[in-house]
Design an enzyme around this catalytic site. Sequence first.
Site, PDB file in Angstrom:
ATOM      1  N   SER A 146      -7.077   1.818  -4.201  1.00  0.00           N
ATOM      2  CA  SER A 146      -5.892   2.300  -3.489  1.00  0.00           C
ATOM      3  C   SER A 146      -4.957   3.044  -4.431  1.00  0.00           C
ATOM      4  O   SER A 146      -4.191   3.907  -3.996  1.00  0.00           O
ATOM      5  CB  SER A 146      -5.142   1.129  -2.848  1.00  0.00           C
ATOM      6  OG  SER A 146      -5.819   0.632  -1.721  1.00  0.00           O
TER       7      SER A 146
ATOM      8  N   ASP B  72     -18.328  10.795 -19.375  1.00  0.00           N
ATOM      9  CA  ASP B  72     -19.037   9.646 -18.842  1.00  0.00           C
ATOM     10  C   ASP B  72     -18.277   8.337 -19.048  1.00  0.00           C
ATOM     11  O   ASP B  72     -17.550   8.172 -20.007  1.00  0.00           O
ATOM     12  CB  ASP B  72     -20.394   9.482 -19.544  1.00  0.00           C
ATOM     13  CG  ASP B  72     -21.357  10.593 -19.211  1.00  0.00           C
ATOM     14  OD1 ASP B  72     -21.219  11.174 -18.128  1.00  0.00           O
ATOM     15  OD2 ASP B  72     -22.247  10.871 -20.033  1.00  0.00           O
TER      16      ASP B  72
ATOM     17  N   GLY C  72     -24.824  10.323 -18.355  1.00  0.00           N
ATOM     18  CA  GLY C  72     -25.569  11.350 -17.654  1.00  0.00           C
ATOM     19  C   GLY C  72     -25.109  11.642 -16.259  1.00  0.00           C
ATOM     20  O   GLY C  72     -25.382  12.708 -15.737  1.00  0.00           O
TER      21      GLY C  72
ATOM     22  N   ASP D 250       1.226   4.069  -3.047  1.00  0.00           N
ATOM     23  CA  ASP D 250       0.806   5.457  -2.851  1.00  0.00           C
ATOM     24  C   ASP D 250       1.936   6.442  -3.120  1.00  0.00           C
ATOM     25  O   ASP D 250       1.750   7.458  -3.801  1.00  0.00           O
ATOM     26  CB  ASP D 250       0.295   5.650  -1.423  1.00  0.00           C
ATOM     27  CG  ASP D 250      -0.972   4.878  -1.136  1.00  0.00           C
ATOM     28  OD1 ASP D 250      -1.611   4.423  -2.096  1.00  0.00           O
ATOM     29  OD2 ASP D 250      -1.324   4.734   0.051  1.00  0.00           O
TER      30      ASP D 250
ATOM     31  N   GLU E 274       0.820  -1.213   0.000  1.00  0.00           N
ATOM     32  CA  GLU E 274       0.000   0.000   0.000  1.00  0.00           C
ATOM     33  C   GLU E 274       0.849   1.256   0.000  1.00  0.00           C
ATOM     34  O   GLU E 274       0.677   2.150  -0.827  1.00  0.00           O
ATOM     35  CB  GLU E 274      -0.929   0.007   1.211  1.00  0.00           C
ATOM     36  CG  GLU E 274      -1.808   1.251   1.312  1.00  0.00           C
ATOM     37  CD  GLU E 274      -2.817   1.326   0.186  1.00  0.00           C
ATOM     38  OE1 GLU E 274      -2.652   2.201  -0.696  1.00  0.00           O
ATOM     39  OE2 GLU E 274      -3.763   0.526   0.175  1.00  0.00           O
TER      40      GLU E 274
END
Length: 991
Positions: free
Chosen positions: A573, A614, A633, A328, A324
């Site tokens: 993550s 979108d 939308g 990051d 992790e």
Amino acid sequence: MRYTLLTLGTLAASVIAAPSSTHVLHEKRDTLPFGWERHEKLPSHEVLPMRIGLTQSNLDKAEEFLMEVSHPSSPKYGQHWSSKQVAETFAPSRESFDAVLMWLKSSGISPERISRSQSMGWLTFDATVAEAENLLKTQFFMHKHTTGKPHVGCDDYSIPEFVQPHIDFITPTVHFDTKIPQGRHREKRDIPLEKRAPPTVAAAGVPVVSKAAVHKITDPNGGYLPKKGADVDIQSIITELENCDEFIVPDCLRALYRFPPNVVATPGNSFGIVEYTPEAYLQGDLDLFFANFSKNQVQMTPTFDSIDGGVLQTTEESFEYNGESDLDLEYGMTLVNPQPVTLYQAGDLVEGASFNNFLDAIDGSYCTYDGGDDPTQDAVYPDPFGGYEGPENCGGFAATKVISTSYAYNEADLTSFYEMRQCNEYMKLGLQGTSFFYSSGDYGVAGNGGQCIAANGSYNDGTSGRFNPSFPGTCPYITSVGATQIKPGASVTQPEEACETVIFSGGGFSNVFPLPSYQAAAVKSFFANHPPPYTSAQYNNSQQTRGFPDISANGANYVIAVDGTFSLVYGTSASSPVSASIFTLINEARLAIGKSSVGFINPVLYAHPGDLNDITSGGNMGCGTPGFTATTGLCLRRPALRVLSSSPSVFISIPASKARSITHLTYPGFIRKAPRPAFLPFQRRYYADEPATQSEPEADGAIEAQHGDNSIAASADANTSTSTEQAEESAAASDVESVAEESTERASSTADSVKSAAQTAGEAVTGVAQRFGAAAGFGSQTSGANRDALGVERSNLGGETSKSVYVGNLFFDVRNEDLKKEFERAGPVIDAKIIMDQRGLSKGFGYVNFETIEAAQRAIELYNLQNFEGRRLSVQFSLNRPPGPSDRQAYGNSQERQLNPPSKTLFIGNMSFDMSDRDLNNLFREIKNVIDVRVAIDRRTGQPRGFAHADFTDMASAERALTELSGKVVCGRALRIDFSTSTGRAAVGDS
């Protein structure tokens, strides 16, 4: 008479106190959390530490206050509050304090036993079980978890109706934890000093299959950890963009979301990433990643803020403990470089930390002021279990402008009061200009670990049941980030889809938080046009609650370095720090022109859906259903961004081709970097992909490549990297890449272009909206044996042989003697030299000087494209300086050399790498009729390439400017001025 008055006063007091006998239910837990069992009733004489949290003032106006500084239509947009203004506005009222104190006194709790926090947000006192049960009309039991951990709690509790508006919640009651009874029932001296067994349950007793940041994240199979995929051969994918559907690297993200590499760090800007011990990064992993994707960051570290004993542990090293944090920081630091990144490392190795512990550290008032810590929910410091012995960090750490967190609870793990209190803190920090990004989860509509909620309220195996949204993702005052992916076989120029590889992006509707005003129109449209086929038994379909996520970014196939090797990872993550990085770059552009940070971004995102795109395919399956299917939308997705000086409330515009987002409601479209506030109203930076010609060098410093001395013998200072060497380095990396990119550019109708984002009168800044991508893809390769370590063809730029060879893509631990010893296989070596930066660190390339040209030729044949110390080398002849005049003589006077045919565009070459924006501004200050100045930036490094182009209104103006600029010396270098002959670049303003 006096006696009568006294009697009346006594009667009046009794009347006021009378409502205390009418109790109403305040909090209730229908079922015990997973893994817990209720045991014996507590003896009536046991003593409990009671805490009452008072209701804050003006919370009913909180959203109104936040919209004033966050909504694009507000005249107060960006006028963020001070911490003092926030504290004074939301402090509990005197009325609340008096009402609760009256209730306690009337119930037999004397004022002498009651303490209050300095902010009056909390009232605390000790009470026997008998007193507490009478006070709250409940019964307290001992509960035990399957791990053997005890907890004191009750099923529900009630308080007098007249004090209910003044109380948020009371502890200990329905909030579950694993440690407080142990800490309360033992003196510290009785607690063993050996490391306590890691807790295995989250706040509500749910097994930590989630990466919920309650205490510490200890389960190596945590549901919120990124998901590890296959190991990868870095040599097969480094810097390549054509395989981004299989391998995501930083340049894929820049191309995908159309933002260029960062160039400068603007004062006042800041970016923070939060990690919870024992999760920790390894410096070796960061260096391995940087060496391949951001070379100038090798040995760079984040700014380390240790909160409550936070430590970078190395006892446990595995993907589960390092994945992790490595993910990051590797992407966060690379994408915003050279902007420093702050690492908030929260919690010691014994207790760990919660979100509340982190918030305490960046806002000292939160420790006690309405929403302060719950000792049955959050870690207590000094650690009563033998860990961190220092005081709890209440303040002392500054909140960065943007904060990214890739951890979360299930919303069902916690009580609504606890969540609302924490959510209000995010609102307060948003008022002060901080943007919070949280990952939305990796299990679709299910919770951490894929768990769903059974009919009896417990968690099941995820094959059926009620949808399980995440927290703080459902808090309306943070930005929840979902995940997308590039469709298999597609390029970075094509629309993404909802992530369905390994993970399914978290998303759904809250069961706690009401629908925020900024989201109301989107939710209404969604339910009107695309009503989900589920019942109220499966999710909250009231159409009146908060939907998430708000935006989405790629979350599949990330290449990261972890534990010394490269692997693929998947998860939101990854999406959260990438999203936060881009908004950090937007803040940079705004701050550079005197504007505020963007702060809470959701109102702007929802107010300008046309500026985003979108996601129209994919879904987020879970709980035995397809989840919410992506439709048009509502998903706000990837556009170009700009910073408008004329309208500070709008920071996104210039719609791009339709692309990505995720899940049902707000498949938010992701964005790219805001155009940089430029150097002059007409000056821009661009990625230079132009072909090399005699008149226009193909690289930064390429003038030196033709006329400079890059040999070892010519280096006056063996420990200093000269500009000539910089040119050689560029020739082996940036320029080589340019050759391949040129073929892509010619093949594509959507080649790289530069577009002014703000050319109207009155705008003080010109934005740069870099258009990446070509239909043919990036990184097109040529065939033949003359490719460098990046897989791109590198020509012999010098055009002739020499006794010296350039050696590129060296591993950063290689020393001079190592290089010399290895290359002696090719023939007698005079010396070898690794080029160092100002810190004394290897720049990843060097030179070998042989006794004969034959030996140098043999070295190229032996080593070019061959592996050395795990890296594939690029070996070519070094570029030697032929006899001739000095730089100033060669370039100082345009009349002394043959010029290209006149045109309306000038080429400015031989620019120093030390040349600043101010220097360039001064250079063109007196030049007339300039339309645009384009400074060449290397696509891979984001650094200047040593040349620029200036466009004029007519040819005569360009000719006058050539005369005026010829002979100019900037930063000790004589500029080379000539007419441009390039026809491969789009005209100014074209897209």
